[in-house]
Design a protein around this motif. Structure first.
Motif: not given
Length: 225
Positions: A154, A157, A162-163, A167, A189-190, A192-193, A196, A198
């Protein structure tokens, strides 16, 4: 662990939302991720979770075989006529992002032959962290990684991580055996995103699958609203 946020990505709207006869076409959700991350198993789990309430079908992608489709057929997750395979003959991302014609034909054929459909899942062949779907092919995309790939995935990236609209960090039950730090993966992950969502998932342990299915239902609700 389920990291959900107020923002769930763009609403599921596409310029070609209707079929030639004027009827609304099926929602298309793509699943991508590295080789061995558990994409096909996630597709199978989603089929089992949703098949009694939705009319759905699956398109798989492999370079030279139909192995993923054959796995789904063996597992009997859907009737055989609802599962079809695309042999890409090249890098998997080519058929889901660059030249999507074979996949478009496959999803349109499914709607013609077994429709009307609510949902079509399009599984990419195994690729790397840069794999993303063309928005001309799918309306939303799920990216699947697994803890055995390393808990730094994560943080590294890449467009898939990321997009993607969702995820999924898969195989969380393996974390103690491969030395992966799930809390670190979740935090990275949080970061990076941004907003969005996870979801941490273990198909063996049965955790996270219901959350992924609920996310799909949410996208479908936006699509049909």
């Amino acid at each position: 662990m389920h990291l959900d946020h107020a923002h769930h990505g763009p609403s599921a709207v596409s310029a070609d939302a209707r079929r030639p006869d004027g009827s609304r076409r099926a929602l298309r959700i793509g699943l991508g991720g590295p080789v061995g991350s558990g994409k096909t198993a996630t597709v199978a789990a989603l089929c089992r979770a949703l098949r009694d309430e939705l009319s759905l079908a699956v398109v798989t992608n492999d370079i030279y075989t139909r192995e993923d489709a054959e796995f789904l057929l063996r597992e009997a997750v859907l009737p055989p006529e609802r599962i079809t395979a695309v042999e890409t003959g090249a890098c998997p991302h080519t058929a889901i992002r660059d030249d999507i014609s074979a996949n478009l034909e496959a999803v349109e054929d499914l709607e013609d032959e077994v429709g009307p459909l609510d949902l079509i899942l399009v599984e990419s062949g195994g690729d790397n962290l840069t794999a993303t779907f063309s928005r001309g092919l799918v309306d939303a995309q799920i990216f699947v990684i697994d803890v055995a790939g390393g808990d730094d995935i994560p943080r590294k990236g890449g467009p898939g991580v990321t997009t993607a609209d969702l995820l999924v960090v898969n195989k969380t039950d393996l974390a103690p055996y491969v030395g992966s730090d799930l809390a670190r993966m979740a935090a990275d992950a949080e970061a990076q995103r941004a907003q969005l969502p996870v979801i941490l998932q273990s198909l063996r342990g049965g955790t996270g699958v219901a959350d992924v299915a609920a996310w799909v239902r949410g996208r479908l609700a936006a699509w049909t609203a």
